[in-house]
Design a protein around this motif. Sequence first.
Motif, PDB file in Angstrom:
ATOM      1  N   VAL A 102      -0.501   5.472  -5.238  1.00  0.00           N
ATOM      2  CA  VAL A 102      -0.163   4.387  -4.301  1.00  0.00           C
ATOM      3  C   VAL A 102       1.347   4.196  -4.231  1.00  0.00           C
ATOM      4  CG1 VAL A 102      -2.291   3.032  -4.460  1.00  0.00           C
ATOM      5  CG2 VAL A 102      -0.444   2.562  -6.042  1.00  0.00           C
ATOM      6  N   PHE A 103       1.783   3.769  -3.066  1.00  0.00           N
ATOM      7  CA  PHE A 103       3.180   3.415  -2.805  1.00  0.00           C
ATOM      8  C   PHE A 103       3.196   1.983  -2.289  1.00  0.00           C
ATOM      9  CE2 PHE A 103       2.652   7.922  -1.297  1.00  0.00           C
ATOM     10  CZ  PHE A 103       3.267   8.515  -2.381  1.00  0.00           C
ATOM     11  N   TYR A 104       4.361   1.528  -1.883  1.00  0.00           N
ATOM     12  CA  TYR A 104       4.463   0.246  -1.191  1.00  0.00           C
ATOM     13  C   TYR A 104       3.749   0.383   0.152  1.00  0.00           C
ATOM     14  CZ  TYR A 104       6.464  -3.598   1.472  1.00  0.00           C
ATOM     15  OH  TYR A 104       6.614  -4.702   2.263  1.00  0.00           O
ATOM     16  N   GLN A 105       2.641  -0.309   0.292  1.00  0.00           N
ATOM     17  CA  GLN A 105       1.825  -0.347   1.515  1.00  0.00           C
ATOM     18  C   GLN A 105       1.327   1.009   2.005  1.00  0.00           C
ATOM     19  OE1 GLN A 105       3.447  -2.975   4.479  1.00  0.00           O
ATOM     20  NE2 GLN A 105       3.000  -4.709   3.161  1.00  0.00           N
ATOM     21  N   SER A 106       1.205   1.941   1.103  1.00  0.00           N
ATOM     22  CA  SER A 106       0.748   3.264   1.522  1.00  0.00           C
ATOM     23  C   SER A 106       0.137   4.019   0.337  1.00  0.00           C
ATOM     24  CB  SER A 106       1.954   4.017   2.103  1.00  0.00           C
ATOM     25  OG  SER A 106       1.604   5.318   2.437  1.00  0.00           O
ATOM     26  N   VAL A 107      -0.445   5.160   0.646  1.00  0.00           N
ATOM     27  CA  VAL A 107      -1.061   5.978  -0.403  1.00  0.00           C
ATOM     28  C   VAL A 107      -0.644   7.438  -0.233  1.00  0.00           C
ATOM     29  CG1 VAL A 107      -3.067   4.449  -0.526  1.00  0.00           C
ATOM     30  CG2 VAL A 107      -3.157   6.490   0.925  1.00  0.00           C
ATOM     31  N   GLY A 108      -0.939   8.245  -1.239  1.00  0.00           N
ATOM     32  CA  GLY A 108      -0.581   9.667  -1.188  1.00  0.00           C
ATOM     33  C   GLY A 108      -1.450  10.423  -0.189  1.00  0.00           C
ATOM     34  N   ARG A 109      -0.901  11.490   0.352  1.00  0.00           N
ATOM     35  CA  ARG A 109      -1.658  12.321   1.295  1.00  0.00           C
ATOM     36  C   ARG A 109      -2.781  13.062   0.560  1.00  0.00           C
ATOM     37  NH1 ARG A 109       2.811  16.882   2.988  1.00  0.00           N
ATOM     38  NH2 ARG A 109       0.970  17.879   3.908  1.00  0.00           N
ATOM     39  N   VAL A 110      -3.798  13.412   1.311  1.00  0.00           N
ATOM     40  CA  VAL A 110      -4.933  14.090   0.666  1.00  0.00           C
ATOM     41  C   VAL A 110      -5.203  15.459   1.298  1.00  0.00           C
ATOM     42  CG1 VAL A 110      -6.057  11.988  -0.132  1.00  0.00           C
ATOM     43  CG2 VAL A 110      -6.572  12.848   2.161  1.00  0.00           C
ATOM     44  N   ASP A 111      -4.251  15.929   2.121  1.00  0.00           N
ATOM     45  CA  ASP A 111      -4.485  17.170   2.859  1.00  0.00           C
ATOM     46  C   ASP A 111      -3.912  18.414   2.179  1.00  0.00           C
ATOM     47  OD1 ASP A 111      -1.909  16.198   3.259  1.00  0.00           O
ATOM     48  OD2 ASP A 111      -1.727  17.058   5.268  1.00  0.00           O
TER      49      ASP A 111
END
Length: 221
Positions: A159-168
Amino acid sequence: MKYSENLYVYPWENPMENNCNSYLIDGEVVTLIDPGHHHLFPQLETEMKKDGFSPQDVGLVLITHPHPDHCEAVQDFLDYDTKIAVHKEADAFLDRYGEQFYQMMGLSMPPWRVDILLDEGELLVGEHSFDIIYTPGHAPGSICIYWREQKALFTGDVVFYQSVGRVDLPGGNGLQLKESIEKIASLDVELLLPGHGPLVKGRGSVKENFYVIMSNVFSMI
Ligand SMILES: [Zn+2]
């Protein structure tokens, strides 16, 4: 730069190049979380030196996940007594697919050595204790590191500030990432230290951040 007692934060702030944030924990064993890209390591070294640390002082490098922007600079520690720690699945991934994976990123697999294979559970490092939390989904063998003493959570690219890691990317999995986020959302965290972007400071902000992610971002994964 020094952030709090024993904690040093080295945010990556150059938008023209991708690299991770690095974190250093001072103590009997100086611990560095994610040294980043090899070609950008001199910049981290310069910042660390301003705080009185040389790469030789680092006793342990902890890797959150096996992506080059987090761990390629492991090679910069191989000549020292530094121990390299990575989750066992991340190590297995690099063993099996590292060459191909780095090639896909336009890089070649760097010289690599692992001294400590991590599993979920408590990791004692000198006078500090870290909880290693297995959080796959963004990358194989991805971990979050919970430092109970400071109620700090190093999240890598989960997790980041208001976001998440890519999964592709290879080994990414959206469902796994959601489960991983649910797992860490219940921890008592006052400081969230992500692999990229700004820190999330204060228990209320951390809770709000998980809320925003779980209610808005989850539907897009
Ligand atoms: Zn990553």
